[in-house]
Design an enzyme around this catalytic site. Structure first.
Site, PDB file in Angstrom:
ATOM      1  N   CYS A   1       0.890  -1.173   0.000  1.00  0.00           N
ATOM      2  CA  CYS A   1       0.000   0.000   0.000  1.00  0.00           C
ATOM      3  C   CYS A   1       0.916   1.207   0.000  1.00  0.00           C
ATOM      4  CB  CYS A   1      -0.888  -0.006   1.234  1.00  0.00           C
ATOM      5  SG  CYS A   1      -1.938  -1.467   1.367  1.00  0.00           S
TER       6      CYS A   1
ATOM      7  N   CYS B   1      -0.528   4.300  11.221  1.00  0.00           N
ATOM      8  CA  CYS B   1      -0.386   5.548  11.988  1.00  0.00           C
ATOM      9  C   CYS B   1      -1.618   5.703  12.869  1.00  0.00           C
ATOM     10  CB  CYS B   1      -0.138   6.753  11.090  1.00  0.00           C
ATOM     11  SG  CYS B   1      -1.394   7.057   9.861  1.00  0.00           S
TER      12      CYS B   1
ATOM     13  N   ASP C   1       1.562  -1.271   4.836  1.00  0.00           N
ATOM     14  CA  ASP C   1       1.270  -0.014   5.532  1.00  0.00           C
ATOM     15  C   ASP C   1      -0.122   0.442   5.063  1.00  0.00           C
ATOM     16  OD1 ASP C   1       1.982   2.323   7.108  1.00  0.00           O
ATOM     17  OD2 ASP C   1       2.385   3.383   5.239  1.00  0.00           O
TER      18      ASP C   1
ATOM     19  N   ASP D   1      -0.873   0.487  -5.307  1.00  0.00           N
ATOM     20  CA  ASP D   1      -1.851   1.330  -4.621  1.00  0.00           C
ATOM     21  C   ASP D   1      -3.123   1.394  -5.454  1.00  0.00           C
ATOM     22  OD1 ASP D   1      -1.468   3.383  -2.050  1.00  0.00           O
ATOM     23  OD2 ASP D   1      -3.170   3.869  -3.348  1.00  0.00           O
TER      24      ASP D   1
ATOM     25  N   LYS E   1       7.818   5.634   1.970  1.00  0.00           N
ATOM     26  CA  LYS E   1       8.454   4.386   2.410  1.00  0.00           C
ATOM     27  C   LYS E   1       9.040   3.643   1.209  1.00  0.00           C
ATOM     28  CE  LYS E   1       5.514   4.151   6.480  1.00  0.00           C
ATOM     29  NZ  LYS E   1       4.398   5.032   6.052  1.00  0.00           N
TER      30      LYS E   1
HETATM   31  N1  SAM Z   1       3.140   3.694   2.599  1.00  0.00           N
HETATM   32  C1  SAM Z   1       2.708   5.020   2.172  1.00  0.00           C
HETATM   33  C2  SAM Z   1       3.823   6.002   2.403  1.00  0.00           C
HETATM   34  O1  SAM Z   1       4.674   5.770   3.257  1.00  0.00           O
HETATM   35  O2  SAM Z   1       3.878   7.035   1.732  1.00  0.00           O
HETATM   36  C3  SAM Z   1       1.419   5.432   2.861  1.00  0.00           C
HETATM   37  C4  SAM Z   1       0.286   4.438   2.636  1.00  0.00           C
HETATM   38  S1  SAM Z   1      -1.314   4.960   3.213  1.00  0.00           S
HETATM   39  C5  SAM Z   1      -1.205   4.725   4.915  1.00  0.00           C
HETATM   40  C6  SAM Z   1      -2.339   3.627   2.697  1.00  0.00           C
HETATM   41  C7  SAM Z   1      -2.502   3.494   1.202  1.00  0.00           C
HETATM   42  O3  SAM Z   1      -3.161   2.258   0.926  1.00  0.00           O
HETATM   43  C8  SAM Z   1      -3.371   4.559   0.546  1.00  0.00           C
HETATM   44  O4  SAM Z   1      -2.624   5.262  -0.416  1.00  0.00           O
HETATM   45  C9  SAM Z   1      -4.506   3.760  -0.114  1.00  0.00           C
HETATM   46  O5  SAM Z   1      -4.876   4.296  -1.380  1.00  0.00           O
HETATM   47  C10 SAM Z   1      -3.880   2.409  -0.262  1.00  0.00           C
HETATM   48  N2  SAM Z   1      -4.800   1.257  -0.376  1.00  0.00           N
HETATM   49  C11 SAM Z   1      -5.996   1.081   0.227  1.00  0.00           C
HETATM   50  N3  SAM Z   1      -6.519  -0.120  -0.101  1.00  0.00           N
HETATM   51  C12 SAM Z   1      -5.611  -0.727  -0.924  1.00  0.00           C
HETATM   52  C13 SAM Z   1      -5.567  -1.988  -1.598  1.00  0.00           C
HETATM   53  N4  SAM Z   1      -6.577  -2.862  -1.491  1.00  0.00           N
HETATM   54  N5  SAM Z   1      -4.493  -2.278  -2.360  1.00  0.00           N
HETATM   55  C14 SAM Z   1      -3.470  -1.381  -2.479  1.00  0.00           C
HETATM   56  N6  SAM Z   1      -3.469  -0.183  -1.869  1.00  0.00           N
HETATM   57  C15 SAM Z   1      -4.519   0.146  -1.109  1.00  0.00           C
END
Ligand code: SAM
Length: 310
Positions: free
Chosen positions: A111, A237, A182, A135, A117
């Site tokens: 994610c 978070c 994440d 994502d 990250k």
């Molecule tokens: N790891 C990122 C960073 O450090 O910049 C932050 C990630 S953020 C907490 C969670 C992300 O998960 C969001 O961008 C969201 O769009 C994505 N997401 C949600 N459901 C998902 C899925 N089923 N598969 C992939 N990504 C997903």
């Protein structure tokens, strides 16, 4: 009046793809900042916010991290716009640091957007090997492409795909030994989100947490099902037990070939004691660790019996 808590330092991660710690330190000294060396305690980081003046420290837990006084705005600084430094909270540097993939290895960032990250993982594998980054959100992925370009990352493969639909059997991911999970979370560890969440109705809040923790369990469990994965780091978070220790406890039960490891023994704050081994998990809060609220768990595949010389 109410007691004023500590303020969050401005953490700055040195992007080792483009530069190194000593060059960044030298740059800020030229800009009139006094370098105070490497912090020996979290208290020393807190003191940055208590005295006036342009000063900075090297962090004591994260090797490529600097800490500046709270409120230091570096968004217009040329080192930032050139991608030599990344403005990233200290706690959010822990997942990639603890995943610790070897140079040149294959990694999945499940994610990934907006990609801080991913860029850190790429720096750790020295931009060699591969970071497969997924994502769901197209807009966030576009932001991520810009961020990675600026950071000089070239080992990434981005996909606008639901991580849950990524096949662990696909030969493409056969060499993946390390996965970062994440996932979306309530964000309750981020100060502004804390207020929003506190204002929400109790029932709406618990429904939302339930939906989030369902996805978090599925995503983490999916990561552990990749045939050659050795280490998986789970992070949020959030400060809610429901998105953190409870997710880890349940997924661990489903995957007996994995156990938790205490990857950063010097960290002062541990998981809530709701299952045996929960103290291997790591927690972070502004008052305890001078970071945003955060949670990290490190899953390691158990050695086969014939390898462990029982
Ligand atoms: N790891 C990122 C960073 O450090 O910049 C932050 C990630 S953020 C907490 C969670 C992300 O998960 C969001 O961008 C969201 O769009 C994505 N997401 C949600 N459901 C998902 C899925 N089923 N598969 C992939 N990504 C997903």
């Amino acid at each position: 009046g109410a007691a004023v808590g500590p303020a969050l330092p401005r953490y700055v991660r040195v992007n080792t793809i483009k530069t190194c710690m000593s060059d960044v330190i030298a740059y800020f000294k030229r800009r009139g900042y006094t370098y105070l060396g490497k912090a020996r305690s979290i208290e020393e980081l807190a003191e940055l916010g208590q005295k006036k003046g342009k000063r900075f420290l090297q962090d004591l837990h994260v090797p490529d991290l600097l800490a500046f006084p709270p409120g230091t705005d570096l968004h217009k600084d040329s080192l930032y716009t050139a991608g030599h430094i990344i403005l990233q909270d200290k706690a959010s540097c822990l997942p990639a640091l603890l995943l610790d993939p070897p140079v040149g290895s294959h990694v999945i960032d499940a994610c990934a957007a907006p990609g801080n990250k991913t860029s850190q993982l790429s720096a750790i594998i020295q931009n060699k090997g591969k970071v497969f980054a997924f994502d769901l959100d197209t807009k966030r992925l576009a932001t991520m492409s810009t961020l990675l370009l600026r950071a000089g990352v070239i080992c990434q493969e981005l996909a606008n795909q639901d991580f849950l639909t990524v096949s662990p059997e696909d030969p493409k991911y056969q060499k993946v030994g390390h996965i970062l999970v994440d996932p979306s979370c309530s964000g309750s560890g981020i100060p502004d989100q804390m207020r929003i969440l506190a204002d929400k109705e109790e029932s709406a809040k618990s429904e939302r947490l339930e939906a989030l923790s369902g996805f978090q369990r599925r995503a983490l469990s999916h990561a552990l099902s990749f045939p050659n994965v050795q280490r998986v780091v789970y992070s949020t978070c959030s400060i809610h037990q429901q998105e953190n220790e409870e997710v880890v406890r349940d997924v661990l039960e489903q995957h007996p070939h994995f156990s938790l490891i205490d990857a950063l023994p010097s960290w002062p704050m541990h998981g809530l004691n709701i299952f045996p081994g929960s103290s291997c998990c790591l927690r972070a809060t502004l008052s305890d660790t001078l970071t945003n609220g955060f949670f990290v768990a490190v899953f390691q595949r158990k050695k086969k019996v014939n390898e462990s010389h029982l």
